[in-house]
Design a protein around this motif. Structure first.
Motif, PDB file in Angstrom:
ATOM      1  N   TYR A   1       0.833  -1.200   0.000  1.00 49.90           N
ATOM      2  CA  TYR A   1       0.000   0.000   0.000  1.00 49.90           C
ATOM      3  C   TYR A   1       0.867   1.249   0.000  1.00 49.90           C
ATOM      4  O   TYR A   1       1.803   1.369   0.801  1.00 49.90           O
ATOM      5  CB  TYR A   1      -0.902  -0.003   1.238  1.00 49.90           C
ATOM      6  N   VAL A   2       0.543   2.165  -0.923  1.00 45.36           N
ATOM      7  CA  VAL A   2       1.170   3.487  -0.952  1.00 45.36           C
ATOM      8  C   VAL A   2       0.084   4.506  -0.647  1.00 45.36           C
ATOM      9  O   VAL A   2      -0.717   4.869  -1.511  1.00 45.36           O
ATOM     10  CB  VAL A   2       1.817   3.790  -2.314  1.00 45.36           C
ATOM     11  N   GLU A   3       0.025   4.933   0.584  1.00 48.94           N
ATOM     12  CA  GLU A   3      -1.020   5.871   0.991  1.00 48.94           C
ATOM     13  C   GLU A   3      -0.805   7.209   0.293  1.00 48.94           C
ATOM     14  O   GLU A   3       0.301   7.762   0.282  1.00 48.94           O
ATOM     15  CB  GLU A   3      -1.008   6.047   2.501  1.00 48.94           C
ATOM     16  N   GLY A   4      -1.876   7.734  -0.316  1.00 50.89           N
ATOM     17  CA  GLY A   4      -1.794   9.011  -1.007  1.00 50.89           C
ATOM     18  C   GLY A   4      -1.011   8.981  -2.299  1.00 50.89           C
ATOM     19  O   GLY A   4      -0.563  10.031  -2.787  1.00 50.89           O
ATOM     20  N   ALA A   5      -0.844   7.810  -2.898  1.00 52.21           N
ATOM     21  CA  ALA A   5      -0.035   7.679  -4.113  1.00 52.21           C
ATOM     22  C   ALA A   5      -0.594   8.540  -5.241  1.00 52.21           C
ATOM     23  O   ALA A   5      -1.808   8.688  -5.403  1.00 52.21           O
ATOM     24  CB  ALA A   5       0.009   6.221  -4.560  1.00 52.21           C
ATOM     25  N   THR A   6       0.309   9.104  -6.035  1.00 59.61           N
ATOM     26  CA  THR A   6      -0.084   9.885  -7.203  1.00 59.61           C
ATOM     27  C   THR A   6       0.223   9.166  -8.512  1.00 59.61           C
ATOM     28  O   THR A   6      -0.086   9.681  -9.577  1.00 59.61           O
ATOM     29  CB  THR A   6       0.647  11.240  -7.214  1.00 59.61           C
ATOM     30  N   ARG A   7       0.816   7.979  -8.430  1.00 68.91           N
ATOM     31  CA  ARG A   7       1.182   7.205  -9.619  1.00 68.91           C
ATOM     32  C   ARG A   7       1.281   5.737  -9.227  1.00 68.91           C
ATOM     33  O   ARG A   7       1.293   5.390  -8.047  1.00 68.91           O
ATOM     34  CB  ARG A   7       2.534   7.675 -10.185  1.00 68.91           C
TER      35      ARG A   7
ATOM     36  N   GLU B   1       7.117   8.820  -2.230  1.00 73.41           N
ATOM     37  CA  GLU B   1       6.005   7.934  -1.907  1.00 73.41           C
ATOM     38  C   GLU B   1       6.556   6.580  -1.477  1.00 73.41           C
ATOM     39  O   GLU B   1       7.445   6.040  -2.135  1.00 73.41           O
ATOM     40  CB  GLU B   1       5.069   7.805  -3.103  1.00 73.41           C
ATOM     41  N   VAL B   2       6.018   6.053  -0.380  1.00 69.67           N
ATOM     42  CA  VAL B   2       6.583   4.853   0.231  1.00 69.67           C
ATOM     43  C   VAL B   2       5.561   3.719   0.226  1.00 69.67           C
ATOM     44  O   VAL B   2       4.420   3.890   0.687  1.00 69.67           O
ATOM     45  CB  VAL B   2       7.041   5.130   1.676  1.00 69.67           C
ATOM     46  N   GLN B   3       5.981   2.580  -0.283  1.00 71.77           N
ATOM     47  CA  GLN B   3       5.127   1.393  -0.303  1.00 71.77           C
ATOM     48  C   GLN B   3       5.393   0.548   0.941  1.00 71.77           C
ATOM     49  O   GLN B   3       6.532   0.210   1.241  1.00 71.77           O
ATOM     50  CB  GLN B   3       5.413   0.585  -1.574  1.00 71.77           C
ATOM     51  N   ARG B   4       4.315   0.221   1.666  1.00 68.43           N
ATOM     52  CA  ARG B   4       4.445  -0.506   2.924  1.00 68.43           C
ATOM     53  C   ARG B   4       3.537  -1.734   2.915  1.00 68.43           C
ATOM     54  O   ARG B   4       2.627  -1.836   2.090  1.00 68.43           O
ATOM     55  CB  ARG B   4       4.068   0.418   4.090  1.00 68.43           C
TER      56      ARG B   4
ATOM     57  N   THR C   1      10.759   2.844   5.106  1.00 68.07           N
ATOM     58  CA  THR C   1      11.178   1.625   4.418  1.00 68.07           C
ATOM     59  C   THR C   1      10.225   1.329   3.271  1.00 68.07           C
ATOM     60  O   THR C   1       9.004   1.243   3.479  1.00 68.07           O
ATOM     61  CB  THR C   1      11.200   0.432   5.387  1.00 68.07           C
ATOM     62  N   TYR C   2      10.768   1.175   2.073  1.00 68.86           N
ATOM     63  CA  TYR C   2       9.975   0.872   0.881  1.00 68.86           C
ATOM     64  C   TYR C   2      10.008  -0.634   0.648  1.00 68.86           C
ATOM     65  O   TYR C   2      11.068  -1.220   0.443  1.00 68.86           O
ATOM     66  CB  TYR C   2      10.541   1.605  -0.332  1.00 68.86           C
ATOM     67  N   VAL C   3       8.843  -1.267   0.683  1.00 71.15           N
ATOM     68  CA  VAL C   3       8.732  -2.723   0.539  1.00 71.15           C
ATOM     69  C   VAL C   3       8.369  -3.072  -0.898  1.00 71.15           C
ATOM     70  O   VAL C   3       7.426  -2.510  -1.464  1.00 71.15           O
ATOM     71  CB  VAL C   3       7.687  -3.295   1.511  1.00 71.15           C
ATOM     72  N   TYR C   4       9.084  -4.016  -1.480  1.00 73.07           N
ATOM     73  CA  TYR C   4       8.859  -4.420  -2.865  1.00 73.07           C
ATOM     74  C   TYR C   4       7.994  -5.666  -2.977  1.00 73.07           C
ATOM     75  O   TYR C   4       7.186  -5.783  -3.909  1.00 73.07           O
ATOM     76  CB  TYR C   4      10.200  -4.656  -3.558  1.00 73.07           C
TER      77      TYR C   4
ATOM     78  N   ALA D   1      14.018  -1.554   1.026  1.00 73.39           N
ATOM     79  CA  ALA D   1      15.157  -0.634   1.017  1.00 73.39           C
ATOM     80  C   ALA D   1      14.648   0.743   1.433  1.00 73.39           C
ATOM     81  O   ALA D   1      13.433   0.986   1.466  1.00 73.39           O
ATOM     82  CB  ALA D   1      15.788  -0.576  -0.366  1.00 73.39           C
ATOM     83  N   PRO D   2      15.538   1.667   1.731  1.00 73.71           N
ATOM     84  CA  PRO D   2      15.084   3.041   1.984  1.00 73.71           C
ATOM     85  C   PRO D   2      14.458   3.616   0.719  1.00 73.71           C
ATOM     86  O   PRO D   2      14.826   3.240  -0.398  1.00 73.71           O
ATOM     87  CB  PRO D   2      16.370   3.788   2.350  1.00 73.71           C
ATOM     88  N   PRO D   3      13.495   4.542   0.837  1.00 72.35           N
ATOM     89  CA  PRO D   3      12.965   5.208  -0.348  1.00 72.35           C
ATOM     90  C   PRO D   3      14.017   6.149  -0.932  1.00 72.35           C
ATOM     91  O   PRO D   3      14.979   6.501  -0.239  1.00 72.35           O
ATOM     92  CB  PRO D   3      11.756   5.977   0.198  1.00 72.35           C
ATOM     93  N   PRO D   4      13.870   6.544  -2.213  1.00 74.06           N
ATOM     94  CA  PRO D   4      12.753   6.292  -3.117  1.00 74.06           C
ATOM     95  C   PRO D   4      12.756   4.864  -3.682  1.00 74.06           C
ATOM     96  O   PRO D   4      13.807   4.309  -3.978  1.00 74.06           O
ATOM     97  CB  PRO D   4      12.958   7.323  -4.234  1.00 74.06           C
ATOM     98  N   GLY D   5      11.576   4.324  -3.835  1.00 73.67           N
ATOM     99  CA  GLY D   5      11.449   2.934  -4.219  1.00 73.67           C
ATOM    100  C   GLY D   5      11.927   2.608  -5.608  1.00 73.67           C
ATOM    101  O   GLY D   5      12.499   1.533  -5.836  1.00 73.67           O
TER     102      GLY D   5
END
Length: 683
Positions: A163-169, A190-193, A212-215, A231-235
């Motif tokens: 989930y990327v809260e408030g994602a614009t893309r 933007e961070v994916q969690r 932390t950006y989760v793939y 990894a740390p953002p940016p993803g």
């Protein structure tokens, strides 16, 4: 391919846009091109397939009028019917399926009731359908952002997702990049969690920290822990430095770093990791490690590490295939999808503490296979006795295939695209040896082939470079197969750097872009010319991404090709390094940064040899390409124009590395077909 820049230089684009959008051909459009594009547009894509854990039900996601919908059937594809919220197919989109462990409930994403979200389109939310009742799906969420990778906890009590809260893309470097505004690398990140929701409804819980950006992630068998690559953002930038973590499946839990490829010793050092999967007994986690140029284009060796920590073990050193996906069948066995010599293959492996050995190949598919969750992924019943996936080839359009796991490939259980027939010629695998490597490629014959005639040939080089060409039905977007319909031989190579011959082969073009892989390709062209009547004076070259780089670089090394279409290419690795904000992918391939070893970047930069180019070249790129930035195409086009080489640059507005607008998908292919027809006319 790579994950490069978000900088587009909008002022330069605005100044040059009129010339960039100039027509690429003169005279009337070949009516065969319009007919071909219309035919390609008729295919209904099957993007997901999922068999229930008990092996009794089958669901798939199919496109209707540009919208995706879910179809539910029995395990053999019978009694198929649309399910979800949509009143009829093609009205809204439903996708992202996940079966509950009870085989009765199907979770999915739906935009059918959503308002316009933060990404400018309908917001998807999570629903659960009781497949054994007549009740409507239950809405579980009220999200505001990007959501992906739904997965039930093994105990069935909760659903996990990215989930990327408030994602614009979209959370993908393939998507159009955000405008480069504000403080670059700081603002607008933007961070994916990992998030979870109770299966019976309740509050959303974010498991992983905001820094932390989760793939990707995987549930432990006890549902109490998750493993993930992050990894740390940016993803978009940092997948190449991702580590494997484990933590309790609760918010704020302390995480443990199990594997950091940049600090481990041995074959995994400095490489990438993907697809973490817990063993059924929860004692260890397996993953794929290798030299991978893209998240999602997975390939390498199988590795294992204790769930409590320790050194990772390469389970398959020295193998001559490329595992791309796997699933534990038991604590001592796996089912593995792998690339072998340009073919998709499913095999059984036995697993010991420090070794995994292939026991038998269950089947080699005639085309590309996948259930939509990962490269070459398969949907399996809980006991691994039933298997399902979508498959297509150069000969057969996409269908759902399902059946018992055994020595024979499953059969098609749908006839969604049964009326479609190829308008291109037959496909043939071609193999050759060069400089100690075994190399493979796919040759498409011209439509209505006449062996008494001589034909032009277009050579297509795939993206990546860590990837492979496998047979698949083409779409309206840019691709190689349609050229065959207009009377060309089409040769799609898998040179060194490709998946399918083992990790040594994949790593053979490190610090050598455009040289060894070019020699492999040219040797393959020689092999083809001994088999079929190709006119060596009418050779064309094309490719997208890494293939776009090769399409720009190869004309600086040889005059053998008489026309080029370069899609989303890279002309100058040195300027590219400074332009892009997504540079982590480059170190594993070049060995150092451009500041530490500029020579290795210079030797593969077409711009440094640009005066040798004489080949008419069409250049196409997305305006907001985050992988192969548009300024690289401008640089190459500017040089060719200054040197008087016939050229045209077409920049597609609001597109990223992957084109999503159907109008642009159609236009880019049409322009390429016209370009080759102008400079390499079939006789």
């Amino acid at each position: 391919m790579f994950k490069p820049t978000r900088l587009f230089l909008p002022l330069l684009a605005a100044l040059l846009a009129p010339a960039a959008m100039a027509d690429t051909h003169s005279g009337a459009t070949d009516p065969r091109i319009e007919s071909l594009l219309t035919q390609l547009g008729k295919v209904r894509n099957i993007s997901e397939v999922a068999v229930s854990p008990d092996g009794q039900q089958l669901a798939w996601v199919v496109d209707t009028n540009g919208k995706t919908g879910i179809v539910l059937a029995d395990a053999h594809g019978q009694h198929a019917h649309n399910v979800g919220l949509a009143a009829k197919p093609g009205v809204c989109s439903e996708y992202g399926m996940a079966w509950a462990p009870d085989s009765q409930h199907l979770a999915f994403l739906s935009t059918c009731a959503g308002a316009t979200g933060t990404m400018g389109s309908k917001q998807p939310d999570i629903y659960v359908l009781d497949t054994q009742s007549q009740s409507k799906p239950t809405r579980l969420s009220n999200l505001h952002g990007y959501v992906d990778a739904l997965s039930w906890a093994p105990d069935g009590k909760s659903l996990g997702f990215l989930y990327v809260e408030g994602a614009t893309r979209r959370a993908s470097a393939l998507a159009a990049a955000k405008p480069a505004l504000g403080e670059i690398g700081v603002e607008g990140i933007e961070v994916q969690r990992i998030a979870t929701l109770p299966a019976q409804g309740g509050a959303l819980q974010l498991l992983t920290p905001a820094d932390t950006y989760v793939y990707e992630f995987s549930w432990a068998p006890d549902s109490q822990r998750v493993a993930y690559v992050a990894a740390p953002p940016p993803g978009d930038n940092n997948w190449w430095v991702g580590q494997l973590y484990v933590q309790a499946a609760t918010s704020g839990a302390t995480r443990t770093a199990l594997v950091d490829p940049h600090t481990v010793s041995g074959s995994l050092h400095g490489l990438q990791i993907a697809l973490p999967r817990w063993s059924p007994d929860g004692s260890r986690i397996a993953f794929i490690g290798g030299l991978m140029s893209d998240q999602g284009a997975t390939g390498g060796d199988l590795y294992s590490v204790s769930a409590h920590g320790g050194a990772p073990v390469d389970l398959t050193p020295g193998i001559h295939v490329t595992p791309a996906w796997f699933s534990w069948s038991s604590p001592q066995s796996m089912l593995v999808s792998q690339v072998n010599n340009g073919h998709a293959q499913v095999a059984e492996y036995t697993v010991q503490a420090d070794q995994a050995q292939q026991q038998r190949v269950l089947f080699t598919a005639p085309g590309y296979i996948g259930d939509g969750t990962a490269e070459l992924s398969l949907s399996l019943s809980a006991d691994h006795h039933y298997i399902a996936f979508a498959q297509s080839s150069f000969d057969v359009a996409p269908e759902v295939y399902a059946g018992a796991v055994g020595d024979q490939a499953p059969s098609a259980v749908t006839s969604i695209n049964a009326g479609l027939k190829p308008s291109w010629g037959k496909a043939q695998s071609v193999e050759w040896d060069n400089e100690g490597f075994h190399v493979q490629g796919w040759l498409l014959y011209p439509a209505n082939y006449d062996p008494t005639k001589r034909y032009p040939m277009i050579v297509n080089i795939h993206g990546g470079p860590s990837s492979a060409v496998m047979p698949h039905w083409p779409s309206v977007g840019y691709g190689a197969a349609p050229f065959s319909a207009l009377g060309y031989f089409v040769f799609m190579t898998n040179p060194r750097g490709s998946f399918g011959e083992g990790e040594t082969f994949v790593q053979a073009n490190r610090k050598d872009f455009g040289y060894g892989d070019l020699r492999d390709t040219l040797t393959g062209v020689d092999a083809v010319e001994k088999l079929v009547p190709v006119d060596d004076h009418r050779l064309g070259l094309t490719g997208w991404s890494y293939g776009g780089f090769m399409s720009m670089f190869v004309p600086t090394q040889t005059q053998r090709f008489r026309a080029v279409v370069a899609g989303a290419g890279i002309a100058n690795w040195q300027s590219y390094y400074g332009q892009n904000l997504i540079d982590q992918w480059m170190i594993p391939f070049f060995g150092a940064s451009v500041y530490d070893d500029p020579a290795v970047y210079a030797k593969s930069s077409a711009i440094n040899f640009i005066k040798k180019v004489k080949t008419p070249t069409l250049i196409v790129v997305g305006e907001r390409d985050a992988e192969c930035p548009a300024p690289q195409s401008f640089e190459y086009w500017h040089a060719l124009r200054a040197l008087g080489v016939p050229t045209s640059l077409v920049v597609y507005p609001n597109e990223g590395h992957h084109f999503y607008n159907p109008v642009n998908q159609r236009d880019v292919l049409q322009r390429a077909l016209n370009w080759f027809e102008k400079y390499l006319p079939p006789q």
